[in-house]
Design a protein around this motif. Sequence first.
Motif, PDB file in Angstrom:
ATOM      1  N   LEU A   2     -51.580  44.686 -48.898  1.00  0.00           N
ATOM      2  CA  LEU A   2     -51.198  44.785 -47.492  1.00  0.00           C
ATOM      3  C   LEU A   2     -50.565  46.142 -47.194  1.00  0.00           C
ATOM      4  N   ARG A   3     -50.900  47.134 -47.964  1.00  0.00           N
ATOM      5  CA  ARG A   3     -50.364  48.473 -47.732  1.00  0.00           C
ATOM      6  C   ARG A   3     -51.202  49.238 -46.716  1.00  0.00           C
ATOM      7  N   THR A   4     -52.388  48.684 -46.352  1.00  0.00           N
ATOM      8  CA  THR A   4     -53.266  49.360 -45.401  1.00  0.00           C
ATOM      9  C   THR A   4     -53.583  48.441 -44.219  1.00  0.00           C
ATOM     10  N   PHE A   5     -53.991  49.053 -43.115  1.00  0.00           N
ATOM     11  CA  PHE A   5     -54.375  48.282 -41.936  1.00  0.00           C
ATOM     12  C   PHE A   5     -55.544  47.361 -42.249  1.00  0.00           C
ATOM     13  N   ALA A   6     -56.536  47.874 -42.972  1.00  0.00           N
ATOM     14  CA  ALA A   6     -57.702  47.063 -43.325  1.00  0.00           C
ATOM     15  C   ALA A   6     -57.302  45.857 -44.171  1.00  0.00           C
ATOM     16  N   GLY A   7     -56.331  46.056 -45.063  1.00  0.00           N
ATOM     17  CA  GLY A   7     -55.875  44.949 -45.890  1.00  0.00           C
ATOM     18  C   GLY A   7     -55.205  43.863 -45.076  1.00  0.00           C
ATOM     19  N   VAL A   8     -54.372  44.261 -44.124  1.00  0.00           N
ATOM     20  CA  VAL A   8     -53.702  43.287 -43.264  1.00  0.00           C
ATOM     21  C   VAL A   8     -54.720  42.529 -42.418  1.00  0.00           C
ATOM     22  N   VAL A   9     -55.701  43.238 -41.874  1.00  0.00           N
ATOM     23  CA  VAL A   9     -56.744  42.593 -41.069  1.00  0.00           C
ATOM     24  C   VAL A   9     -57.469  41.536 -41.889  1.00  0.00           C
ATOM     25  N   ALA A  10     -57.862  41.882 -43.102  1.00  0.00           N
ATOM     26  CA  ALA A  10     -58.582  40.941 -43.959  1.00  0.00           C
ATOM     27  C   ALA A  10     -57.711  39.743 -44.315  1.00  0.00           C
ATOM     28  N   TYR A  11     -56.446  39.998 -44.654  1.00  0.00           N
ATOM     29  CA  TYR A  11     -55.521  38.931 -45.053  1.00  0.00           C
ATOM     30  C   TYR A  11     -55.294  37.945 -43.913  1.00  0.00           C
ATOM     31  N   GLU A  12     -55.022  38.472 -42.724  1.00  0.00           N
ATOM     32  CA  GLU A  12     -54.719  37.607 -41.589  1.00  0.00           C
ATOM     33  C   GLU A  12     -55.956  36.869 -41.095  1.00  0.00           C
ATOM     34  N   ASN A  13     -57.108  37.485 -41.162  1.00  0.00           N
ATOM     35  CA  ASN A  13     -58.336  36.796 -40.748  1.00  0.00           C
ATOM     36  C   ASN A  13     -58.675  35.651 -41.686  1.00  0.00           C
ATOM     37  N   ASN A  14     -58.418  35.824 -42.965  1.00  0.00           N
ATOM     38  CA  ASN A  14     -58.632  34.743 -43.918  1.00  0.00           C
ATOM     39  C   ASN A  14     -57.702  33.572 -43.625  1.00  0.00           C
ATOM     40  N   LEU A  15     -56.425  33.859 -43.407  1.00  0.00           N
ATOM     41  CA  LEU A  15     -55.461  32.811 -43.099  1.00  0.00           C
ATOM     42  C   LEU A  15     -55.774  32.150 -41.765  1.00  0.00           C
ATOM     43  N   TYR A  16     -56.201  32.934 -40.795  1.00  0.00           N
ATOM     44  CA  TYR A  16     -56.563  32.421 -39.474  1.00  0.00           C
ATOM     45  C   TYR A  16     -57.618  31.318 -39.578  1.00  0.00           C
ATOM     46  N   LYS A  17     -58.617  31.519 -40.424  1.00  0.00           N
ATOM     47  CA  LYS A  17     -59.658  30.506 -40.615  1.00  0.00           C
ATOM     48  C   LYS A  17     -59.080  29.240 -41.245  1.00  0.00           C
ATOM     49  N   CYS A  18     -58.110  29.427 -42.134  1.00  0.00           N
ATOM     50  CA  CYS A  18     -57.441  28.282 -42.756  1.00  0.00           C
ATOM     51  C   CYS A  18     -56.699  27.457 -41.707  1.00  0.00           C
ATOM     52  N   LEU A  19     -55.983  28.135 -40.813  1.00  0.00           N
ATOM     53  CA  LEU A  19     -55.199  27.453 -39.785  1.00  0.00           C
ATOM     54  C   LEU A  19     -56.110  26.712 -38.813  1.00  0.00           C
ATOM     55  N   TYR A  20     -57.200  27.342 -38.418  1.00  0.00           N
ATOM     56  CA  TYR A  20     -58.149  26.692 -37.522  1.00  0.00           C
ATOM     57  C   TYR A  20     -58.693  25.412 -38.157  1.00  0.00           C
ATOM     58  N   GLY A  21     -59.022  25.497 -39.444  1.00  0.00           N
ATOM     59  CA  GLY A  21     -59.567  24.335 -40.135  1.00  0.00           C
ATOM     60  C   GLY A  21     -58.575  23.189 -40.242  1.00  0.00           C
ATOM     61  N   SER A  22     -57.308  23.506 -40.477  1.00  0.00           N
ATOM     62  CA  SER A  22     -56.303  22.450 -40.631  1.00  0.00           C
ATOM     63  C   SER A  22     -55.926  21.792 -39.309  1.00  0.00           C
ATOM     64  N   TRP A  23     -55.883  22.565 -38.229  1.00  0.00           N
ATOM     65  CA  TRP A  23     -55.416  22.029 -36.955  1.00  0.00           C
ATOM     66  C   TRP A  23     -56.496  21.299 -36.152  1.00  0.00           C
ATOM     67  N   ALA A  24     -57.758  21.438 -36.536  1.00  0.00           N
ATOM     68  CA  ALA A  24     -58.837  20.858 -35.739  1.00  0.00           C
ATOM     69  C   ALA A  24     -58.687  19.342 -35.572  1.00  0.00           C
ATOM     70  N   LEU A  25     -58.444  18.618 -36.652  1.00  0.00           N
ATOM     71  CA  LEU A  25     -58.373  17.158 -36.567  1.00  0.00           C
ATOM     72  C   LEU A  25     -57.171  16.680 -35.760  1.00  0.00           C
ATOM     73  N   PRO A  26     -55.936  17.159 -36.026  1.00  0.00           N
ATOM     74  CA  PRO A  26     -54.813  16.718 -35.189  1.00  0.00           C
ATOM     75  C   PRO A  26     -55.018  17.028 -33.708  1.00  0.00           C
ATOM     76  N   LEU A  27     -55.592  18.179 -33.393  1.00  0.00           N
ATOM     77  CA  LEU A  27     -55.840  18.518 -31.994  1.00  0.00           C
ATOM     78  C   LEU A  27     -56.876  17.577 -31.385  1.00  0.00           C
ATOM     79  N   LYS A  28     -57.886  17.226 -32.145  1.00  0.00           N
ATOM     80  CA  LYS A  28     -58.879  16.264 -31.665  1.00  0.00           C
ATOM     81  C   LYS A  28     -58.232  14.911 -31.404  1.00  0.00           C
ATOM     82  N   GLN A  29     -57.371  14.476 -32.338  1.00  0.00           N
ATOM     83  CA  GLN A  29     -56.675  13.199 -32.173  1.00  0.00           C
ATOM     84  C   GLN A  29     -55.747  13.212 -30.965  1.00  0.00           C
ATOM     85  N   ALA A  30     -55.232  14.401 -30.613  1.00  0.00           N
ATOM     86  CA  ALA A  30     -54.337  14.532 -29.459  1.00  0.00           C
ATOM     87  C   ALA A  30     -55.111  14.627 -28.146  1.00  0.00           C
TER      88      ALA A  30
END
Length: 316
Positions: free
Chosen positions: A101-129
């Motif tokens: 995470l010492r470079t801009f490209a590294g931060v972009v890659a790291y956060e985009n990977n985590l972003y996909k994880c968050l989307y995947g986890s929240w989909a079902l609770p949001l659907k249930q809501a």
Amino acid sequence: MVNLSRITLRGVAAVGALAGFAALALPNAQAAQTSSTTTTAGTQAADTKPIEIGTGLVAGPPPAGDGLTTKSSLTNVVRYNKLYKTGAIPTSKCKELNVSLRTFAGVVAYENNLYKCLYGSWALPLKQAGAAYKVAPKLVVHNSSAVNSKCGVVTGGTAFFCGVDNGYIYIPAYVIINYWKQSPTMARAYATFTLSHEYGHHVQWLTGILNASWARQRAFSTYAAQLEESRRRELQASCLGGAVDGANKRNYPFSGGFMTQYNWVISNSGDQPGGVRDHGSIKNHAFWVTAGFNARHSYTVAGNCNTFNASSAYVA
């Protein structure tokens, strides 16, 4: 963290009818206070000032879901939302991206990977809501100290969520890069929790909580009441961030040095001394993230995070 006085909003949701509410007991959550300010030398960031975590702004109504109701009173929307009755937050089974995470490209890659994880986890609770669970916010990782978003101009190098269109999450990469120079492990923990917190605002927006809370805040007649409403909203976003992180704790590296630094981040985030009291004290911030992270009956649920049903002392 973005102070309310530093934001110029465009078209914030109109003030609706305000129903009174009483502060009740804590949510049914196992929420031991966690303090990890003492760590192994060389692993803690040198800057020990309170960490700024971000905020949630609205400039439009959320996309309509199948069963989402925002026509109820504002108090009912924030306090008795269907989100609190949803089941376990599923693990995304995502792994942390092994990148510097010492470079801009590294931060972009790291956060985009985590972003996909968050989307995947929240989909079902949001659907249930009954929310529009397929709606994903746009992640904007940037290197600017002033961001001209659709919710207004935000300065100070802070992360924030903007509720307009399908939602936007803004992450300042240079803050993460600077933390990396002090402690790579702490930078990873900060990058993880910050994005989880901002995604928590997206969850609030899709379920109607974010708009309803802003309308309540604008309708309160005293500045003290307005600030308390802001703290309820921000502490809930942090709790939701902790809940989704807890759901992924067996796959993401929530152990060892990473967990030590994660605990340090959440135990040093909150309102800064002498600043606007709009996000919650450091102590209460750690309390609510831990309440979200800790499992109930071996799994984490959004119902651990009903800050709108807590006494004022726990959102101070």
